[in-house]
Motif scaffolding. Structure first.
Motif, short mmCIF file in Angstrom:
data_model
loop_
_atom_site.label_atom_id
_atom_site.label_comp_id
_atom_site.label_asym_id
_atom_site.label_seq_id
_atom_site.Cartn_x
_atom_site.Cartn_y
_atom_site.Cartn_z
N ALA A 266 0.91 -1.34 0.09
CA ALA A 266 -0.04 0.06 0.03
C ALA A 266 0.84 1.27 -0.03
N VAL A 267 1.84 1.10 0.66
CA VAL A 267 2.83 2.53 0.73
C VAL A 267 3.94 2.52 -0.37
N CYS A 268 4.35 1.51 -0.61
CA CYS A 268 5.53 1.47 -1.54
C CYS A 268 5.20 1.03 -2.97
N GLY A 269 4.08 0.18 -3.08
CA GLY A 269 3.65 -0.42 -4.34
C GLY A 269 4.41 -1.90 -4.20
N PRO A 270 3.88 -2.77 -5.32
CA PRO A 270 4.56 -4.07 -5.12
C PRO A 270 6.17 -4.18 -5.57
N ILE A 271 6.66 -4.60 -4.82
CA ILE A 271 8.12 -5.23 -4.71
C ILE A 271 8.30 -6.41 -4.83
N GLY A 272 8.91 -6.96 -5.82
CA GLY A 272 8.88 -8.48 -6.07
C GLY A 272 10.29 -9.12 -5.62
N PHE A 273 10.34 -10.56 -5.53
CA PHE A 273 11.40 -11.32 -5.45
C PHE A 273 12.28 -11.13 -4.21
N LEU A 274 12.09 -9.93 -3.40
CA LEU A 274 12.80 -9.80 -2.16
C LEU A 274 12.45 -10.96 -1.14
N GLY A 275 11.21 -11.14 -1.06
CA GLY A 275 10.71 -12.35 -0.05
C GLY A 275 11.30 -13.62 -0.69
N LEU A 276 11.78 -13.60 -1.93
CA LEU A 276 12.17 -15.03 -2.30
C LEU A 276 13.83 -15.26 -1.93
N VAL A 277 14.39 -14.25 -2.29
CA VAL A 277 15.81 -14.19 -2.08
C VAL A 277 16.18 -14.29 -0.75
N VAL A 278 15.82 -13.54 -0.08
CA VAL A 278 16.51 -13.40 1.44
C VAL A 278 16.44 -14.43 2.19
N PRO A 279 15.15 -15.03 2.40
CA PRO A 279 15.10 -16.37 3.08
C PRO A 279 15.89 -17.42 2.67
N HIS A 280 16.17 -17.69 1.42
CA HIS A 280 17.17 -18.74 0.88
C HIS A 280 18.65 -18.39 1.42
N LEU A 281 18.99 -17.12 1.41
CA LEU A 281 20.30 -16.80 1.57
C LEU A 281 20.47 -16.93 3.14
N CYS A 282 19.67 -16.57 3.88
CA CYS A 282 19.58 -16.63 5.39
C CYS A 282 19.56 -18.02 5.74
N ARG A 283 18.74 -18.93 5.16
CA ARG A 283 18.83 -20.48 5.44
C ARG A 283 20.22 -21.05 5.02
N THR A 284 20.76 -20.56 4.20
CA THR A 284 22.33 -21.17 3.81
C THR A 284 23.03 -20.93 5.04
N LEU A 285 23.09 -19.40 5.48
CA LEU A 285 24.06 -19.16 6.83
C LEU A 285 23.64 -19.75 7.90
N ILE A 286 22.50 -19.82 8.30
CA ILE A 286 22.04 -20.21 9.82
C ILE A 286 21.18 -21.24 9.93
N GLY A 287 20.59 -22.11 8.69
CA GLY A 287 19.93 -23.28 9.01
C GLY A 287 18.59 -22.94 9.01
N VAL A 288 17.49 -23.92 9.22
CA VAL A 288 16.18 -24.06 8.86
C VAL A 288 15.53 -23.71 10.44
N ASP A 289 16.25 -23.51 11.60
CA ASP A 289 15.08 -23.07 12.63
C ASP A 289 14.75 -21.86 12.53
N HIS A 290 13.44 -21.53 12.64
CA HIS A 290 12.65 -20.48 12.15
C HIS A 290 12.97 -19.58 13.24
N ARG A 291 13.22 -19.80 14.79
CA ARG A 291 13.38 -18.92 15.73
C ARG A 291 14.70 -17.94 15.19
N TRP A 292 15.60 -18.61 14.42
CA TRP A 292 16.66 -17.89 13.94
C TRP A 292 16.55 -17.29 12.68
N LEU A 293 15.65 -18.02 11.69
CA LEU A 293 15.49 -17.44 10.43
C LEU A 293 14.79 -16.38 10.27
N LEU A 294 13.57 -16.23 11.14
CA LEU A 294 12.82 -15.15 10.85
C LEU A 294 13.29 -13.70 11.16
#
Length: 347
Positions: A266-294
């Motif tokens: 609503a405030v910025c307009g649709p910004i794509g792909f950021l929500g795809l790229v970032v979790p994958h990179l973070c998962r590579t660094l710290i694993g799949v535990d969502h307490r850290w991943l989020l």
């Protein structure tokens, strides 16, 4: 007692070492984010010396340089919030759907929020910031429900491939509807088309203030869903066996992601792909535990969007490229790489 006692020396050092590594990555990510924040304030179409930068941070706007920096500060703050929201929402969606391709843009959530806002502006004369936000959240929620319903139909339920295809088709359909609504309306076409690209330019504190309560609730719900997402990652049957109410866990986590996506769109307009790229990179660094991943995904999303905004200002000086274009240029090849990396059976 003896067997149980012997287990701790075997597993505890590994856990402690893993947490130390994650903590080091967290410190490093915060340091990178601090550098990006500094660069975002100092870099722009106009070169500004440090005296003006420091004075502008203190509230002064006596010179052109100070006024320029004063405009960059709310822009930086909005990029920080929007990036964190989209990165966190992407991690939530991947956890809820157990889909490596899940992303607010790919699943049609951003475009659903966009269509709802465009309908509100074109047909109902909507102009209030809070109306934009509520409409964006409603559109994001309806799009998420629609895509999940379509992706769940047929044999096998909601597989990652079916959800990705349903989301892609929905995004294209909604984008076509937006064009059809805007084309006859020359009075709003320019503003809508600029907003549709996705960007953080022109941010002001007055524009940011209404979104803060919605983002705060979205962040809180999403971060508190970490343990539930860890249970869902084990599979529905095992999660239910552990006492988790699967449908409720998914609904609560999805609500947090929808609040973040709808508000940000609503405030910025649709910004794509950021929500795809970032979790994958973070998962590579710290694993799949969502307490850290989020938390990592939120910080990583903020850093990536800030970096994209800075890059858009630098490569097109004295003009600039909106972050929606930069993130698309980064995210599209990443999406192709993920698809090629996954086996068809896993999709």
């Amino acid at each position: 007692m003896t067997g149980r006692t012997n287990m701790f020396p075997r597993f505890w050092p590994n856990a402690a070492r893993s947490n130390r590594i994650r903590t080091l990555w967290l410190v490093g990510l915060i340091a990178v984010l601090a550098v990006l924040l500094t660069l975002s304030i100092t870099i722009g179409t106009r070169n500004v010396d440090w005296a003006d930068i420091i004075a502008a941070i203190g509230g002064a706007q006596d010179t052109i340089g100070q006024a320029a920096v004063a405009l960059r500060i709310p822009r930086t703050f909005l990029a920080l919030l929007a990036g964190a929201a989209l990165g966190l929402a992407g991690a939530i969606m991947q956890g809820v759907t157990r889909n490596p391709l899940a992303d607010p843009g790919i699943l049609g959530v951003n475009m659903g929020a966009s269509l709802a806002v465009v309908i509100g502006v074109a047909w109902f004369g909507m102009s209030s910031p809070k109306a934009y936000i509520w409409t964006g959240i409603a559109g994001a929620g309806c799009a998420a429900i629609f895509v999940y319903t379509i992706g769940s139909s047929g044999r096998g339920g909601a597989t990652p491939l079916k959800l990705a295809l349903a989301g892609a088709a929905t995004s294209v359909a909604f984008a076509s509807m937006v064009i059809a609504i805007v084309l006859p309306r020359g009075d709003i076409a320019g503003g809508i088309q600029s907003w549709q690209i996705g960007g953080v330019g022109g941010a002001t504190y007055e524009r940011i203030a209404p979104v803060l309560p919605f983002l705060a609730v979205g962040f809180a719900i999403s971060l508190l869903s970490a343990r539930k997402l860890n249970s869902l990652a084990l599979g529905e049957e095992l999660a239910a066996g552990l006492g988790e109410h699967v449908a409720t866990a998914r609904a609560i986590a999805s609500l947090g992601a929808i609040l973040l996506c709808g508000t940000t769109t609503a405030v910025c307009g649709p910004i794509g792909f950021l929500g795809l790229v970032v979790p994958h990179l973070c998962r590579t660094l710290i694993g799949v535990d969502h307490r850290w991943l989020l938390p990592f995904s939120a910080l990583g999303g903020a850093g990536l969007l800030l970096g994209a905004d800075i890059l858009g200002r630098v490569i097109a000086r004295p003009g600039e490229i909106d972050v929606g274009i930069v993130t698309a240029l980064i995210g599209a090849p990443f999406f192709i790489w993920i698809v090629r990396r996954q086996r068809v059976r896993e999709l």
